[in-house]
Write an enzyme that holds these catalytic residues in place. Structure first.
Site, mmCIF file in Angstrom:
data_model
loop_
_atom_site.group_PDB
_atom_site.id
_atom_site.type_symbol
_atom_site.label_atom_id
_atom_site.label_comp_id
_atom_site.label_asym_id
_atom_site.label_seq_id
_atom_site.Cartn_x
_atom_site.Cartn_y
_atom_site.Cartn_z
ATOM 1 N N SER A 177 53.248 123.840 -24.544
ATOM 2 C CA SER A 177 54.319 122.846 -24.530
ATOM 3 C C SER A 177 53.798 121.471 -24.933
ATOM 4 O O SER A 177 54.409 120.772 -25.754
ATOM 5 C CB SER A 177 54.932 122.779 -23.127
ATOM 6 O OG SER A 177 55.971 121.829 -23.087
ATOM 7 N N ASN A 214 63.094 115.611 -26.861
ATOM 8 C CA ASN A 214 62.821 115.627 -25.423
ATOM 9 C C ASN A 214 63.557 114.455 -24.778
ATOM 10 O O ASN A 214 63.400 113.311 -25.210
ATOM 11 C CB ASN A 214 61.312 115.529 -25.168
ATOM 12 C CG ASN A 214 60.968 115.673 -23.695
ATOM 13 O OD1 ASN A 214 61.309 114.825 -22.885
ATOM 14 N ND2 ASN A 214 60.274 116.749 -23.352
ATOM 15 N N SER A 237 62.155 121.084 -22.909
ATOM 16 C CA SER A 237 61.827 120.720 -21.536
ATOM 17 C C SER A 237 60.332 120.971 -21.383
ATOM 18 O O SER A 237 59.854 122.086 -21.626
ATOM 19 C CB SER A 237 62.635 121.571 -20.557
ATOM 20 O OG SER A 237 62.501 121.067 -19.255
ATOM 21 N N GLU A 238 59.567 119.936 -21.003
ATOM 22 C CA GLU A 238 58.114 120.035 -21.142
ATOM 23 C C GLU A 238 57.460 121.017 -20.176
ATOM 24 O O GLU A 238 56.274 121.310 -20.302
ATOM 25 C CB GLU A 238 57.464 118.648 -21.053
ATOM 26 C CG GLU A 238 57.586 117.933 -19.718
ATOM 27 C CD GLU A 238 58.764 116.969 -19.687
ATOM 28 O OE1 GLU A 238 59.757 117.201 -20.409
ATOM 29 O OE2 GLU A 238 58.688 115.987 -18.920
ATOM 30 N N ASN A 239 58.225 121.532 -19.206
ATOM 31 C CA ASN A 239 57.657 122.564 -18.358
ATOM 32 C C ASN A 239 57.623 123.926 -19.056
ATOM 33 O O ASN A 239 57.194 124.907 -18.454
ATOM 34 C CB ASN A 239 58.412 122.655 -17.027
ATOM 35 C CG ASN A 239 59.897 122.821 -17.191
ATOM 36 O OD1 ASN A 239 60.519 122.182 -18.030
ATOM 37 N ND2 ASN A 239 60.483 123.694 -16.402
#
Lengths: 234, 207
Positions: free
Chosen positions: B87, B23, B45-47
């Site tokens: 996530s 990340n 991508s943490e979304n």
């Protein structure tokens, strides 16, 4: 039971009341329930607490509900894109409870799964842990976070069948499934409602049991930060 | 000569190994993706995405496809999408091998401050607290000193923390340091920077 309604206002009829807790899906402006937000603005309901990762921008998404002063408190992880939000917050007119993004998502998921609280390492030793129970498991420190049990969830999916089985598209999924799960009532807006059997049962992202009311509509789907490569560079 | 932004990003890319899920934060960490060479690195991508691609070509932007900085991006053949709870499950669960992040301050015990300055506009921590608490290895990339010339590597952080004892390695414009027992250990100096210069610019204990 019929889940499909004719408009966002009809779908929200009888479920809104002052002071309620609403969980909203979306990340930035991506996958936000824009039609339901507009209908809540129209309804005039006030003193809302809204659990949503972000707070929209000044003239779109949850920013519209802030502009009309219908929101008393936000539970969010990042609110940097909204000038009106900051003005109200700094003037003491709006409460803000910062939640780490993963903690917010898990609080929604937990609430929807009947979990009242859970222990996480996230936020231990920071302001976020202040006043929260700390427990040591296998030598690591964890803090207690509570599940969110929302009065209402407002979410947006790509497609759903008439029984509410829903499919999301790309990164527009984000907070929508956990938000949907944690609502006593969940109202979902989609780009297309199809007949049962048209969606592959193995491909359903959110089963219809979580979805009580459903509308189809036209979405603006505004882009917050347009970043591109020039074609001649490709 | 201290490293510039791209040289810092290139040095950070050396930390990544073939097969890693990683990340990248905003700012200089985003540039790391330009220097991974032939290594098979999967960006999270943490979304809600694994396998983040480049920015789209003009006209190909998709409002349903953005990164955690809300920028339009593209997918790859290996891409997978998931919801935010999943996530952060993989982040907290230690499945992400490394996070490369910017910082305002790092302390010699690995404390990290990068989300708020009291009295200034507070935008929020986003996913930073979850990332530093959960990923396998936290690598900070930042300038060694602030705009007043003061060290950002401190004995103790003065700003509110993002995580306690979470940083493993710090890459600055002056060199590379690890958080070890008793303080920071110099791993390497930027080309043309002496160890004495690096020590002089550092408030934290160097062991």
């Amino acid at each position: 039971m019929k889940k499909v309604y004719g408009s966002a206002a009809e779908a929200l009829d009888g479920v809104l009341h002052d002071g309620m807790l609403i969980a909203a899906g979306g990340f930035g402006l991506c996958g936000i329930p824009e039609l339901l937000i507009d209908a809540i603005v129209e309804s005039g309901v006030k003193d809302l607490t809204v659990a949503s990762n972000n707070a929209g921008v000044d003239d779109f998404g949850l920013g519209k509900l802030l502009a009309t002063r219908q929101v008393k408190k936000m539970m969010s992880s990042y609110v940097g894109e909204n000038a009106e939000f900051m003005r109200q917050y700094l003037a003491g007119e709006l409460e803000l409870e910062f939640n780490p993004q993963g903690t917010l998502a898990e609080r929604m998921r937990a609430g929807g799964a009947g979990i009242a609280g859970f222990y996480t390492r996230t936020g231990y030793g920071t302001q976020i842990g202040d006043g929260k129970e700390v427990k040591v498991f296998d030598g690591d420190h964890y803090i207690l976070e509570r599940g969110i049990f929302a009065d209402l969830a407002i979410v947006k999916a790509w497609k759903a069948d008439t029984s509410g089985n829903a499919i999301f598209r790309k990164t527009a999924r984000n907070f929508n499934p956990p938000a949907a799960m944690c609502g006593k009532i969940c109202v979902m807006e989609v780009e297309e409602i199809v007949e049962p059997g048209e969606l592959e049962p193995d491909h359903i992202h959110l089963p219809g049991i979580y979805v009580h009311r459903l509308i189809q509509g036209e979405h603006e789907k505004r882009i917050e930060k347009r970043t591109v490569r020039k074609r001649e560079d490709a | 000569m201290p490293w510039d932004r791209d040289q810092m990003a290139a040095r950070a890319a050396e930390e990544l190994e073939d097969g890693m899920y990683v990340n990248l934060g905003i700012g200089i960490p985003t540039l790391v993706a330009n220097y991974t060479g032939d290594k098979d690195i999967t960006l999270q991508s943490e979304n809600g995405m694994l396998g983040m691609g480049a920015f789209p070509l003009e006209g190909d932007e998709d409002p349903d496809l953005i990164n955690a900085g809300k920028q339009t991006i593209t997918e790859l053949p290996k891409t997978a999408y998931f919801d935010s709870a999943t996530s952060f499950g993989m982040i907290r669960g230690g499945k992400i091998a490394a996070a490369i992040l910017g910082a305002m301050e790092v302390a010699e015990n690995g404390d990290l401050a990068n989300w708020m300055i009291p009295g200034k506009l507070v935008k929020g921590m986003g996913g930073a607290m979850d990332l530093v608490a959960g990923v396998g290895r936290v690598i900070v990339v930042m300038d060694h000193t602030n705009k007043h010339g003061d060290s950002k590597l401190l004995k103790e952080c003065t700003l509110p923390l993002t995580g306690k004892g979470v940083v493993n390695r710090i890459i600055t414009n002056l060199g590379v340091l690890d958080v070890v027992e008793g303080g920071l250990k110099i791993i390497e100096c930027a080309e043309g920077v002496t160890e004495d210069e690096l020590r002089a610019a550092t408030e934290a204990t160097i062991v």
